[in-house]
Design an enzyme around this catalytic site. Sequence first.
Site, PDB file in Angstrom:
ATOM      1  N   ASN A  33      -3.950   4.692   2.971  1.00 48.61           N
ATOM      2  CA  ASN A  33      -5.401   4.741   2.793  1.00 48.61           C
ATOM      3  C   ASN A  33      -6.047   3.407   2.452  1.00 48.61           C
ATOM      4  OD1 ASN A  33      -3.951   5.061   0.310  1.00 48.61           O
ATOM      5  ND2 ASN A  33      -5.838   5.672  -0.707  1.00 48.61           N
ATOM      6  N   ILE A  36      -2.294  -2.850   2.490  1.00 52.48           N
ATOM      7  CA  ILE A  36      -1.277  -3.018   3.520  1.00 52.48           C
ATOM      8  C   ILE A  36      -1.093  -1.727   4.304  1.00 52.48           C
ATOM      9  CG2 ILE A  36       1.198  -3.373   3.884  1.00 52.48           C
ATOM     10  CD1 ILE A  36       1.120  -5.376   1.552  1.00 52.48           C
ATOM     11  N   ARG A  56      -2.686  10.351  -2.170  1.00 51.85           N
ATOM     12  CA  ARG A  56      -2.982  11.384  -3.170  1.00 51.85           C
ATOM     13  C   ARG A  56      -4.334  12.034  -2.932  1.00 51.85           C
ATOM     14  NH1 ARG A  56      -0.589   9.208  -8.990  1.00 51.85           N
ATOM     15  NH2 ARG A  56       1.607   9.254  -8.361  1.00 51.85           N
ATOM     16  N   ASP A  70       1.360  13.738  -2.915  1.00 50.79           N
ATOM     17  CA  ASP A  70       1.942  12.944  -3.990  1.00 50.79           C
ATOM     18  C   ASP A  70       3.438  12.869  -3.717  1.00 50.79           C
ATOM     19  OD1 ASP A  70       3.050  11.912  -6.310  1.00 50.79           O
ATOM     20  OD2 ASP A  70       1.850  13.143  -7.672  1.00 50.79           O
ATOM     21  N   VAL A  71       3.945  11.679  -3.391  1.00 54.50           N
ATOM     22  CA  VAL A  71       5.337  11.558  -2.970  1.00 54.50           C
ATOM     23  C   VAL A  71       6.328  11.797  -4.104  1.00 54.50           C
ATOM     24  CG1 VAL A  71       4.774  10.013  -1.051  1.00 54.50           C
ATOM     25  CG2 VAL A  71       5.384   9.029  -3.288  1.00 54.50           C
ATOM     26  N   GLY A  99       3.425   3.013  -3.206  1.00 48.89           N
ATOM     27  CA  GLY A  99       4.009   2.279  -4.321  1.00 48.89           C
ATOM     28  C   GLY A  99       3.044   2.125  -5.471  1.00 48.89           C
ATOM     29  N   TYR A 162       9.609  -2.461 -11.086  1.00 50.33           N
ATOM     30  CA  TYR A 162       9.157  -2.643  -9.706  1.00 50.33           C
ATOM     31  C   TYR A 162      10.229  -3.349  -8.862  1.00 50.33           C
ATOM     32  CZ  TYR A 162       5.988  -3.863  -5.859  1.00 50.33           C
ATOM     33  OH  TYR A 162       5.391  -4.002  -4.632  1.00 50.33           O
ATOM     34  N   LYS A 166      12.254  -1.819  -5.513  1.00 55.00           N
ATOM     35  CA  LYS A 166      12.190  -2.445  -4.203  1.00 55.00           C
ATOM     36  C   LYS A 166      13.556  -2.948  -3.743  1.00 55.00           C
ATOM     37  CE  LYS A 166       7.793  -1.804  -3.551  1.00 55.00           C
ATOM     38  NZ  LYS A 166       7.308  -0.892  -2.492  1.00 55.00           N
TER      39      LYS A 166
END
Length: 256
Positions: A33, A36, A56, A70-71, A99, A162, A166
């Site tokens: 949305n 990136i 979301r 919502d993942v 993320g 974070y 990743k």
Amino acid sequence: MSSDAPRHRCTRLSCVTDTEGVGGRSAVVTGGNKGIGAAIVAALLEQGHRVASFSRGGDAPEGALGIACDVTDAAQVDAAFKQAEEAHGPTEILVANSGVTKDTLVLRMSEADFDLVLDTNLKGAFRCAKRASRSMLRRRWGRIIFTGSVVGLYGSPGQVNYSASKAALVGVARSLTREIGARGITANVVAPGFIETDMTATLAEDVVAGYHAAIPAGRLGATREVAATVAFLASEGAGYISGAVIPVDGGLGMGH
């Protein structure tokens, strides 16, 4: 030129072949949305793909199907994929881009902040890859692309959670490559560096100047540059690239 010859069309993002899938392929982009993610959605739409954008709030760039998801919730992930596949057909391309960050020094980092970032960035990507791989395995074709980060291998103070999330995506992509790569499915990680987004636009000038000094290219990246890399990895031409980490960072990480 023979009418049977493949036709190529070039956009500002990439060159693609008109024969790459009849009417394009069915793609899902999580976190599509804004930033990136929105650029990735636009790039895939330019290639002629049918794109569902998960977020979301369910909002999406023009031309994409917006689906609320919502993942961190496996049931929502399954329901979102069902909705996308009802509209666009079985998922053939997945860009796991969702993320979050909860940055602070390790002595101040709470268990909740660590868990939230891992649950979203890593486990959310796992949930989506697991669900998308069902149709890919049946079709014996698929592209799974994870949005990583230069700090996943380079490291960054205040980003233990974070960076860990990743870095772990590299192991996921490489394990998937060995597990399902023989079925025509690739799994790769795109690792952006410092990219111009709404977040970086609020940074102080001296902070941005420091980034410029550290980056060999001498500038921040553009979202379209990350999107172009993702679009290539989603293409037919990237079928022999799998388990790779592709940096889009102006040379900052030097392949770390």
